[in-house]
Design an enzyme around this catalytic site. Structure first.
Site, PDB file in Angstrom:
ATOM      1  N   ASP A 328      26.665  53.585   2.226  1.00  0.00           N
ATOM      2  CA  ASP A 328      26.027  54.078   3.427  1.00  0.00           C
ATOM      3  C   ASP A 328      24.955  55.052   2.925  1.00  0.00           C
ATOM      4  OD1 ASP A 328      25.833  54.605   6.221  1.00  0.00           O
ATOM      5  OD2 ASP A 328      26.737  56.557   5.807  1.00  0.00           O
ATOM      6  N   ASP A 521      30.559  58.138   4.446  1.00  0.00           N
ATOM      7  CA  ASP A 521      31.023  59.487   4.757  1.00  0.00           C
ATOM      8  C   ASP A 521      31.879  59.500   6.013  1.00  0.00           C
ATOM      9  OD1 ASP A 521      29.110  58.922   6.601  1.00  0.00           O
ATOM     10  OD2 ASP A 521      27.932  60.731   6.287  1.00  0.00           O
ATOM     11  N   ASP A 525      30.746  54.936  10.107  1.00  0.00           N
ATOM     12  CA  ASP A 525      31.053  53.823   9.217  1.00  0.00           C
ATOM     13  C   ASP A 525      32.542  53.692   8.906  1.00  0.00           C
ATOM     14  OD1 ASP A 525      31.397  55.895   7.465  1.00  0.00           O
ATOM     15  OD2 ASP A 525      29.520  55.557   6.401  1.00  0.00           O
TER      16      ASP A 525
HETATM   17  P1  ADP Z   1      23.266  56.033   8.306  1.00  0.00           P
HETATM   18  O1  ADP Z   1      23.535  54.588   8.210  1.00  0.00           O
HETATM   19  O2  ADP Z   1      22.019  56.395   7.547  1.00  0.00           O
HETATM   20  O3  ADP Z   1      24.415  56.879   7.932  1.00  0.00           O
HETATM   21  P2  ADP Z   1      23.748  56.214  11.171  1.00  0.00           P
HETATM   22  O4  ADP Z   1      24.276  54.850  11.371  1.00  0.00           O
HETATM   23  O5  ADP Z   1      24.708  57.337  11.238  1.00  0.00           O
HETATM   24  O6  ADP Z   1      22.884  56.333   9.825  1.00  0.00           O
HETATM   25  O7  ADP Z   1      22.609  56.465  12.251  1.00  0.00           O
HETATM   26  C1  ADP Z   1      21.513  55.589  12.312  1.00  0.00           C
HETATM   27  C2  ADP Z   1      20.371  56.153  13.120  1.00  0.00           C
HETATM   28  O8  ADP Z   1      20.785  56.375  14.451  1.00  0.00           O
HETATM   29  C3  ADP Z   1      19.888  57.486  12.626  1.00  0.00           C
HETATM   30  O9  ADP Z   1      18.942  57.342  11.598  1.00  0.00           O
HETATM   31  C4  ADP Z   1      19.270  58.076  13.892  1.00  0.00           C
HETATM   32  O10 ADP Z   1      17.982  57.544  14.096  1.00  0.00           O
HETATM   33  C5  ADP Z   1      20.161  57.539  14.985  1.00  0.00           C
HETATM   34  N1  ADP Z   1      21.204  58.493  15.364  1.00  0.00           N
HETATM   35  C6  ADP Z   1      22.531  58.366  15.160  1.00  0.00           C
HETATM   36  N2  ADP Z   1      23.195  59.425  15.639  1.00  0.00           N
HETATM   37  C7  ADP Z   1      22.256  60.270  16.126  1.00  0.00           C
HETATM   38  C8  ADP Z   1      22.297  61.554  16.752  1.00  0.00           C
HETATM   39  N3  ADP Z   1      23.443  62.219  16.935  1.00  0.00           N
HETATM   40  N4  ADP Z   1      21.132  62.110  17.123  1.00  0.00           N
HETATM   41  C9  ADP Z   1      19.973  61.464  16.920  1.00  0.00           C
HETATM   42  N5  ADP Z   1      19.866  60.277  16.354  1.00  0.00           N
HETATM   43  C10 ADP Z   1      20.982  59.665  15.958  1.00  0.00           C
HETATM   44 MG    MG Z   2      26.401  57.633   7.936  1.00  0.00          MG
END
Ligand code: ADP
Ligand code: MG
Length: 628
Positions: A328, A521, A525
């Site tokens: 991730d 983390d 995921d």
């Molecule tokens: P990663 O795969 O990099 O860990 P996530 O799946 O957690 O990312 O989130 C993907 C995208 O969704 C983030 O890059 C953001 O654009 C959006 N996002 C997720 N949660 C939030 C939040 N709490 N506030 C704003 N944007 C969010």
């Molecule tokens: Mg993440």
């Protein structure tokens, strides 16, 4: 040494002394027999009792039975031959007990080692009452209480520092020897040792939910999850012992009959019975039965010493076969600490936009939301926020001061039917909509972890064939990170469900024997962590979901630990296979020699005890993982 072990040692020495003394006393006949029975019973009474119990409970075939039959048989032969040579039978029992003693000593020692090195359980927490410190059971401390931790004490409960500066020794948790500095406002986890200053901590969890308790639970339950090799050994022992007994019986009966009936020779019963008894002594499977679980135990212990918690020996086994590592991005390869790089807006001022964003995000535990709250920098009045809705992989929607606020990526804007202005900066874009109107965006960017690149390289060196990154972030950001780190594949703009799908596709593409590890983390995921062959959670420092869902937990956020974990597991499995091959190999050779009358009982018992001692010593090697 435990009391039981001391008692056993006394028995061993007494029996040995008597046996040597008897060697110099020239008695014969029934008196000799009676005298020799004394050391025999001193050293062997418990084995005889256990064998009798086994017969009574219809669980006949164990090593007690083998030893009892072999030694009683040898004594009976000596009586029958009138040779008076009882020494051999007693010595066999004696050495067998020496082996048992050594084994229990080694096992006890390594168990103690592991709990020593996991010596993180706090005995008390200090609470300040009327200006005085009072020691209470950590279990009794409620969430939100203030505890005081003095230098030299363990942090008993997770919390936030309210007052004080200090450095923490986290080595028991992370294997990292560098101290970590903390000051007020910092989150700290239980299990670290406070080194320099007095800290006042407001607890954020109950003791049972704190990191220490979770980790201790994990370690204590680790040995209950059995690996395939361990299963194999216990099944093997179940078939092996009866098979050996039947073979011994055949060895005692068939050759004499053949000699008598077919060849017309003398039967030589006692020769063949003696060989059959030798056969029984040789066949004790103790070395295997003990050394395999011990190797895993030591491997898990060694790993936890290095800050890698493995939840069971089966995971250690899978980890050693890892060929694909899927990451991730946020919080795993990057620090998950975003800095605000730019704010582009329509009519609101910068500060107002960040304030709305921080408030709307006030309930989320996503690294993005934490970063926005930090960027705002002022205390948040949570009572201003209502109707919070977090859409994973999109963003959040909430009412701030009764006004609808949406903060998230373009998916969120599309979902709400709000047209947005794309941003040309490379970074994670948080679009903001207020009252359904587009209000601008905040560009934030994350930093790659300092050792991430090195970590990817180390994985390749450890024999990992493919590295993949999955992220919900935008393509631009994802590609940039992947390129910097030298990852083989990258998939961006995925929702949590999309990450699961992607991992499933990857699982289908690879051969069964090559295992896929997912490192995350636990934020957005957790389902992927449990879907992968092996789920590795980064940063036990935070996410509970991750600790729950993962099979392996890395105690600090250092991605270098992934290859370390793989190396540790490989070493452990190598030791397991060495022991299996070595023990079975020597057994087979001895069995053959015994059947042909080349090896006598003395050789047999030395081989058995020797193999066991070597296998146990080899198993203990799995504990040492420092330089892997
Ligand atoms: P990663 O795969 O990099 O860990 P996530 O799946 O957690 O990312 O989130 C993907 C995208 O969704 C983030 O890059 C953001 O654009 C959006 N996002 C997720 N949660 C939030 C939040 N709490 N506030 C704003 N944007 C969010
Ligand atoms: Mg993440």
């Amino acid at each position: 040494m435990s009391k039981k072990q001391k008692k056993m040692l006394v028995r061993i020495i007494t029996a040995a002394v008597i046996l040597i003394a008897l060697y110099f006393i020239p008695v014969t006949g029934i008196l000799r027999f009676a005298l020799y029975l004394i050391p025999y019973f001193i050293i062997g009474y418990d084995i005889l009792l256990k064998a009798a119990k086994g017969i009574k409970n219809r669980q006949i075939f164990d090593e007690n039975f083998l030893m009892a039959v072999a030694t009683i048989g040898a004594i009976a032969l000596a009586v029958y031959d009138q040779s008076g040579d009882y020494t051999e039978a007693i010595a066999v029992m004696l050495f067998y007990q020496v082996g048992e003693w050594f084994q229990s000593y080694a096992v006890g020692k390594s168990r103690r080692n592991i709990s020593d090195l996991m010596d993180i359980r706090p005995d008390y927490a200090n609470i300040e009452r009327d200006g005085k410190l009072e020691k209470v059971d950590p279990d009794e401390v409620e969430i939100g209480s203030v505890i005081v931790v003095q230098p030299g004490e363990k942090i008993p409960i997770d919390g936030v520092v309210m007052e004080g500066v200090s450095s923490l020794n986290t080595s028991a948790l992370t294997g990292e020897s560098l101290p970590r500095d903390v000051k007020d406002g910092d989150e700290i986890i239980s299990g670290c040792i406070n080194m320099t200053g007095v800290l006042k901590i407001r607890t954020t969890k109950e003791f049972g939910e704190s990191t220490v308790s979770k980790i201790l639970d994990l370690v204590e339950n680790a040995s209950s999850r059995k690996s395939k090799s361990e299963d194999f050994i216990s099944k093997f022992a179940r078939i092996y012992t009866p098979a050996v007994c039947i073979a011994a019986l055949a060895l005692a009966i068939l050759p004499p009959l053949v000699r008598m009936i077919v060849l017309g020779l003398t039967a030589q019963w006692h020769v063949w019975i003696y060989r059959a008894l030798t056969f029984l002594v040789i066949s004790c499977p103790c070395a295997l039965v003990i050394s395999i679980p011990l190797s895993f135990f030591a491997g898990i212990g060694g790993a936890s010493k290095a800050g890698v918690l493995v939840k069971g020996s089966n995971y250690l086994e899978t980890l050693s076969q890892t060929k694909i590592v899927v990451f991730d991005k946020t919080g795993t390869l990057t620090q998950g600490v975003f800095e605000v790089n730019g704010i582009h807006h329509n009519e609101l001022e910068n500060e107002k936009l960040v304030e709305y964003a921080a408030l709307a995000e006030s309930a989320s535990s996503h690294p993005i939301s934490k970063s926005l709250q930090r960027a705002y920098g002022k205390p948040l009045d949570r009572s201003r926020v209502t109707d919070i809705q977090e859409i994973s992989g999109n963003g959040v929607i909430a009412k701030v001061d009764g006004v609808e606020v949406a903060a998230g990526n373009d998916k969120l804007m599309n979902r709400l039917g709000i047209s947005y202005i794309p941003c040309h900066s490379v970074g994670t874009i948080i679009h903001m909509a207020i009252r359904g109107q587009y209000a601008g965006h905040i560009v934030i960017s994350d930093v790659i972890k300092p050792r991430a690149q090195e970590a990817i390289h180390a994985l390749k060196e450890a024999g990992v064939k493919k590295t993949v990154m999955l992220t919900g972030d935008t393509r631009k950001v994802a590609d940039q990170v992947a390129k910097t780190l030298g990852l083989d594949e990258v998939y961006s703009e995925l929702l949590p469900a999309g990450k699961v799908e992607k991992v499933e596709t990857l699982l289908k593409q690879k051969p069964e024997k090559e295992k896929l590890a997912f490192v995350g983390d636990g934020i957005n995921d957790a389902p992927v962590l449990s879907r992968a062959d092996i789920g590795i959670a980064m940063g036990a420092m935070g996410s509970d979901a991750a600790i729950e869902a993962a099979d392996v937990v890395l105690m600090d956020d250092d991605p270098m630990k992934i290859s370390k974990a793989i190396r540790i597991s490989r070493k452990c499995l190598r030791i397991v296979y060495q022991n299996i091959v070595f023990a079975i190999g020597i057994k087979l050779i001895c069995l053959a020699l015994g059947a042909f009358g080349i090896a006598n009982m003395w050789v047999a018992i030395f081989a058995d005890v020797g193999v066991m001692i070597l296998a146990v010593l080899n198993a203990i090697r799995a504990l040492f993982v420092k330089n892997l």
